[in-house]
Design a protein around this motif. Structure first.
Motif, PDB file in Angstrom:
ATOM      1  N   HIS A 155       0.833  -1.205   0.000  1.00  0.00           N
ATOM      2  CA  HIS A 155       0.000   0.000   0.000  1.00  0.00           C
ATOM      3  C   HIS A 155       0.868   1.256   0.000  1.00  0.00           C
ATOM      4  O   HIS A 155       1.923   1.283   0.639  1.00  0.00           O
ATOM      5  CB  HIS A 155      -0.896  -0.020   1.250  1.00  0.00           C
ATOM      6  CG  HIS A 155      -2.028   0.941   1.189  1.00  0.00           C
ATOM      7  ND1 HIS A 155      -1.881   2.283   1.421  1.00  0.00           N
ATOM      8  CD2 HIS A 155      -3.341   0.747   0.907  1.00  0.00           C
ATOM      9  CE1 HIS A 155      -3.057   2.881   1.292  1.00  0.00           C
ATOM     10  NE2 HIS A 155      -3.957   1.966   0.977  1.00  0.00           N
ATOM     11  N   PRO A 156       0.440   2.313  -0.714  1.00  0.00           N
ATOM     12  CA  PRO A 156       1.259   3.537  -0.734  1.00  0.00           C
ATOM     13  C   PRO A 156       1.508   4.120   0.662  1.00  0.00           C
ATOM     14  O   PRO A 156       2.557   4.720   0.901  1.00  0.00           O
ATOM     15  CB  PRO A 156       0.459   4.502  -1.623  1.00  0.00           C
ATOM     16  CG  PRO A 156      -0.893   3.899  -1.773  1.00  0.00           C
ATOM     17  CD  PRO A 156      -0.740   2.431  -1.597  1.00  0.00           C
ATOM     18  N   TRP A 157       0.585   3.937   1.586  1.00  0.00           N
ATOM     19  CA  TRP A 157       0.792   4.458   2.941  1.00  0.00           C
ATOM     20  C   TRP A 157       1.939   3.743   3.651  1.00  0.00           C
ATOM     21  O   TRP A 157       2.514   4.267   4.593  1.00  0.00           O
ATOM     22  CB  TRP A 157      -0.493   4.320   3.771  1.00  0.00           C
ATOM     23  CG  TRP A 157      -1.466   5.418   3.518  1.00  0.00           C
ATOM     24  CD1 TRP A 157      -1.512   6.260   2.444  1.00  0.00           C
ATOM     25  CD2 TRP A 157      -2.556   5.789   4.361  1.00  0.00           C
ATOM     26  NE1 TRP A 157      -2.571   7.130   2.556  1.00  0.00           N
ATOM     27  CE2 TRP A 157      -3.233   6.853   3.730  1.00  0.00           C
ATOM     28  CE3 TRP A 157      -3.040   5.302   5.574  1.00  0.00           C
ATOM     29  CZ2 TRP A 157      -4.353   7.470   4.288  1.00  0.00           C
ATOM     30  CZ3 TRP A 157      -4.169   5.911   6.123  1.00  0.00           C
ATOM     31  CH2 TRP A 157      -4.819   6.984   5.498  1.00  0.00           C
ATOM     32  N   TRP A 158       2.240   2.527   3.192  1.00  0.00           N
ATOM     33  CA  TRP A 158       3.306   1.750   3.836  1.00  0.00           C
ATOM     34  C   TRP A 158       4.620   1.818   3.047  1.00  0.00           C
ATOM     35  O   TRP A 158       5.549   1.067   3.324  1.00  0.00           O
ATOM     36  CB  TRP A 158       2.873   0.289   4.005  1.00  0.00           C
ATOM     37  CG  TRP A 158       1.916   0.101   5.153  1.00  0.00           C
ATOM     38  CD1 TRP A 158       1.465   1.052   6.020  1.00  0.00           C
ATOM     39  CD2 TRP A 158       1.298  -1.128   5.562  1.00  0.00           C
ATOM     40  NE1 TRP A 158       0.593   0.490   6.933  1.00  0.00           N
ATOM     41  CE2 TRP A 158       0.477  -0.846   6.673  1.00  0.00           C
ATOM     42  CE3 TRP A 158       1.352  -2.435   5.097  1.00  0.00           C
ATOM     43  CZ2 TRP A 158      -0.275  -1.823   7.327  1.00  0.00           C
ATOM     44  CZ3 TRP A 158       0.606  -3.411   5.732  1.00  0.00           C
ATOM     45  CH2 TRP A 158      -0.208  -3.107   6.850  1.00  0.00           C
ATOM     46  N   GLN A 165      22.354   5.279   5.294  1.00  0.00           N
ATOM     47  CA  GLN A 165      22.618   4.688   6.613  1.00  0.00           C
ATOM     48  C   GLN A 165      21.565   3.641   7.002  1.00  0.00           C
ATOM     49  O   GLN A 165      21.674   3.006   8.047  1.00  0.00           O
ATOM     50  CB  GLN A 165      22.656   5.779   7.702  1.00  0.00           C
ATOM     51  CG  GLN A 165      23.966   6.573   7.741  1.00  0.00           C
ATOM     52  CD  GLN A 165      24.099   7.524   6.565  1.00  0.00           C
ATOM     53  OE1 GLN A 165      23.157   8.235   6.237  1.00  0.00           O
ATOM     54  NE2 GLN A 165      25.269   7.530   5.934  1.00  0.00           N
ATOM     55  N   GLY A 166      20.508   3.525   6.176  1.00  0.00           N
ATOM     56  CA  GLY A 166      19.463   2.558   6.469  1.00  0.00           C
ATOM     57  C   GLY A 166      18.320   3.131   7.285  1.00  0.00           C
ATOM     58  O   GLY A 166      17.441   2.389   7.728  1.00  0.00           O
ATOM     59  N   ALA A 167      18.316   4.471   7.481  1.00  0.00           N
ATOM     60  CA  ALA A 167      17.205   5.085   8.215  1.00  0.00           C
ATOM     61  C   ALA A 167      15.974   5.171   7.322  1.00  0.00           C
ATOM     62  O   ALA A 167      16.077   5.498   6.140  1.00  0.00           O
ATOM     63  CB  ALA A 167      17.598   6.474   8.694  1.00  0.00           C
ATOM     64  N   ALA A 168      14.801   4.867   7.909  1.00  0.00           N
ATOM     65  CA  ALA A 168      13.549   4.869   7.145  1.00  0.00           C
ATOM     66  C   ALA A 168      12.784   6.155   7.391  1.00  0.00           C
ATOM     67  O   ALA A 168      12.703   6.643   8.522  1.00  0.00           O
ATOM     68  CB  ALA A 168      12.688   3.672   7.555  1.00  0.00           C
ATOM     69  N   CYS A 169      12.222   6.703   6.320  1.00  0.00           N
ATOM     70  CA  CYS A 169      11.296   7.833   6.454  1.00  0.00           C
ATOM     71  C   CYS A 169      10.171   7.623   5.456  1.00  0.00           C
ATOM     72  O   CYS A 169      10.295   6.840   4.514  1.00  0.00           O
ATOM     73  CB  CYS A 169      12.012   9.163   6.213  1.00  0.00           C
ATOM     74  SG  CYS A 169      12.611   9.372   4.532  1.00  0.00           S
ATOM     75  N   PRO A 170       9.022   8.287   5.661  1.00  0.00           N
ATOM     76  CA  PRO A 170       7.879   8.058   4.772  1.00  0.00           C
ATOM     77  C   PRO A 170       8.211   8.434   3.327  1.00  0.00           C
ATOM     78  O   PRO A 170       8.979   9.368   3.084  1.00  0.00           O
ATOM     79  CB  PRO A 170       6.789   8.981   5.330  1.00  0.00           C
ATOM     80  CG  PRO A 170       7.250   9.401   6.674  1.00  0.00           C
ATOM     81  CD  PRO A 170       8.725   9.290   6.699  1.00  0.00           C
ATOM     82  N   TRP A 171       7.627   7.718   2.399  1.00  0.00           N
ATOM     83  CA  TRP A 171       7.747   8.079   0.980  1.00  0.00           C
ATOM     84  C   TRP A 171       7.199   9.482   0.771  1.00  0.00           C
ATOM     85  O   TRP A 171       7.773  10.295   0.057  1.00  0.00           O
ATOM     86  CB  TRP A 171       7.001   7.070   0.121  1.00  0.00           C
ATOM     87  CG  TRP A 171       6.973   7.424  -1.334  1.00  0.00           C
ATOM     88  CD1 TRP A 171       5.956   7.985  -2.037  1.00  0.00           C
ATOM     89  CD2 TRP A 171       8.043   7.242  -2.268  1.00  0.00           C
ATOM     90  NE1 TRP A 171       6.308   8.179  -3.344  1.00  0.00           N
ATOM     91  CE2 TRP A 171       7.591   7.724  -3.519  1.00  0.00           C
ATOM     92  CE3 TRP A 171       9.333   6.722  -2.167  1.00  0.00           C
ATOM     93  CZ2 TRP A 171       8.395   7.694  -4.670  1.00  0.00           C
ATOM     94  CZ3 TRP A 171      10.125   6.697  -3.322  1.00  0.00           C
ATOM     95  CH2 TRP A 171       9.656   7.179  -4.551  1.00  0.00           C
ATOM     96  N   GLU A 172       6.065   9.774   1.403  1.00  0.00           N
ATOM     97  CA  GLU A 172       5.544  11.145   1.412  1.00  0.00           C
ATOM     98  C   GLU A 172       4.819  11.379   2.723  1.00  0.00           C
ATOM     99  O   GLU A 172       4.388  10.438   3.381  1.00  0.00           O
ATOM    100  CB  GLU A 172       4.618  11.399   0.212  1.00  0.00           C
ATOM    101  CG  GLU A 172       3.424  10.484   0.117  1.00  0.00           C
ATOM    102  CD  GLU A 172       2.619  10.727  -1.156  1.00  0.00           C
ATOM    103  OE1 GLU A 172       3.152  11.336  -2.099  1.00  0.00           O
ATOM    104  OE2 GLU A 172       1.459  10.312  -1.195  1.00  0.00           O
ATOM    105  N   ASP A 197      -6.969  -1.485   8.277  1.00  0.00           N
ATOM    106  CA  ASP A 197      -7.245  -0.064   8.504  1.00  0.00           C
ATOM    107  C   ASP A 197      -6.798   0.818   7.339  1.00  0.00           C
ATOM    108  O   ASP A 197      -7.011   2.039   7.365  1.00  0.00           O
ATOM    109  CB  ASP A 197      -6.550   0.407   9.795  1.00  0.00           C
ATOM    110  CG  ASP A 197      -7.129  -0.255  11.035  1.00  0.00           C
ATOM    111  OD1 ASP A 197      -8.304  -0.675  10.980  1.00  0.00           O
ATOM    112  OD2 ASP A 197      -6.410  -0.358  12.048  1.00  0.00           O
ATOM    113  N   LEU A 198      -6.184   0.237   6.343  1.00  0.00           N
ATOM    114  CA  LEU A 198      -5.729   1.015   5.183  1.00  0.00           C
ATOM    115  C   LEU A 198      -6.915   1.352   4.282  1.00  0.00           C
ATOM    116  O   LEU A 198      -7.792   0.510   4.069  1.00  0.00           O
ATOM    117  CB  LEU A 198      -4.706   0.206   4.373  1.00  0.00           C
ATOM    118  CG  LEU A 198      -3.369  -0.075   5.059  1.00  0.00           C
ATOM    119  CD1 LEU A 198      -2.603  -1.144   4.281  1.00  0.00           C
ATOM    120  CD2 LEU A 198      -2.547   1.198   5.182  1.00  0.00           C
TER     121      LEU A 198
END
Length: 258
Positions: A141-144, A151-158, A171-172
């Motif tokens: 899902h785009p929300w995921w 460095q391997g740190a994750a942040c939202p695509w948007e 819940d999506l």
């Protein structure tokens, strides 16, 4: 059919493929992959003519053996950069198809629900310029969707919150992706005769674009060896060639509407 809507099915079977060479004629469920799509097109009540467009002699031989029309696709329409709609227009002109909708089918899709092609054509008659099939995105899902830095740190695509703060799949919000099962278009849209459509690779879909939803896994397109193995297992199970211990209900048939 009796509805008065008579469609041309164009099955596209380009010989080359970077992901899985020869995938259109590879054996799936004991048959060449393309044979399943030819069967699906011939079973459609609203398709009056089936044509296979290919630069691959083997695909054309299989088509002729199944009494489908064939169009030899020129090299410039069979490259990596050639477009689906260029090939479809070429096929229309080659066989002299001058009226009625066109259904574009991919030869590397051996599994699609029975009745899907007819459902797309029927919906096209409700004022759409094109109708294609969409599958639920499921866990992709785009929300995921995230970005990962070096460095391997994750942040939202948007947005600002990872996973949009949602951690349960149920819940999506519903989201869909084209699954390649079917694309039905009016001839006017395919030949760029709809006013006000922005130019671009999807201009042939026209202005009013519709969708028909398939179930997760009901359409399988083969782009990799994994896809081929999955499709082969499903088809063999349906044909009773597996153990017979299936827990899955039979593929549902589209309920006819209208």
């Amino acid at each position: 059919g009796e509805s008065g809507v008579s469609a041309l099915a164009i099955i596209l079977a380009r010989g080359g493929s970077k992901g899985l060479p020869g995938k259109n004629t590879a054996c799936v469920g004991g048959r060449p992959c393309i044979a399943w799509t030819i069967d699906g097109a011939k079973a459609s009540e609203r398709v009056s003519r089936v044509v296979v467009s290919s630069d691959d002699p083997r695909a054309l031989d299989i088509a002729r053996g199944m009494e489908a029309d064939t169009v030899d696709r020129p090299d410039e329409l069979a490259s990596d950069t050639a477009t689906v709609d260029d090939a479809a227009r070429h096929a229309c002109e080659s066989i002299g198809w001058t009226e009625g909708p066109v259904v574009i089918l991919y030869a590397n899709v051996p599994i699609r629900p029975a009745g899907l092609i007819d459902e797309a054509i029927e919906r096209l008659g409700r004022g759409f310029d094109s109708v294609q099939s969409y599958a639920p995105v499921g866990k992709h899902h785009p929300w995921w969707t995230a970005r990962l830095d070096e460095q391997g740190a994750a942040c939202p695509w948007e947005g600002d919150v990872l996973n949009h703060g949602v951690y349960r799949r149920q819940d999506l919000p519903a989201a869909y992706i084209p699954d390649g099962g079917v694309i039905a278009v009016t001839r006017e849209a395919l030949f760029h005769r709809i006013e006000g459509v922005a130019p671009g690779p999807h201009a042939f879909l026209g202005a009013r674009r519709g969708g028909v939803v398939t179930g997760e896994g009901e359409v399988i397109d083969i782009d990799s060896r994994v896809d081929q193995l999955v499709a082969d297992a499903i088809l063999r199970e349906r044909m009773g060639l597996a153990s017979g211990l299936s827990e899955h209900p039979p593929a549902r048939r589209w309920r006819r509407t209208g």
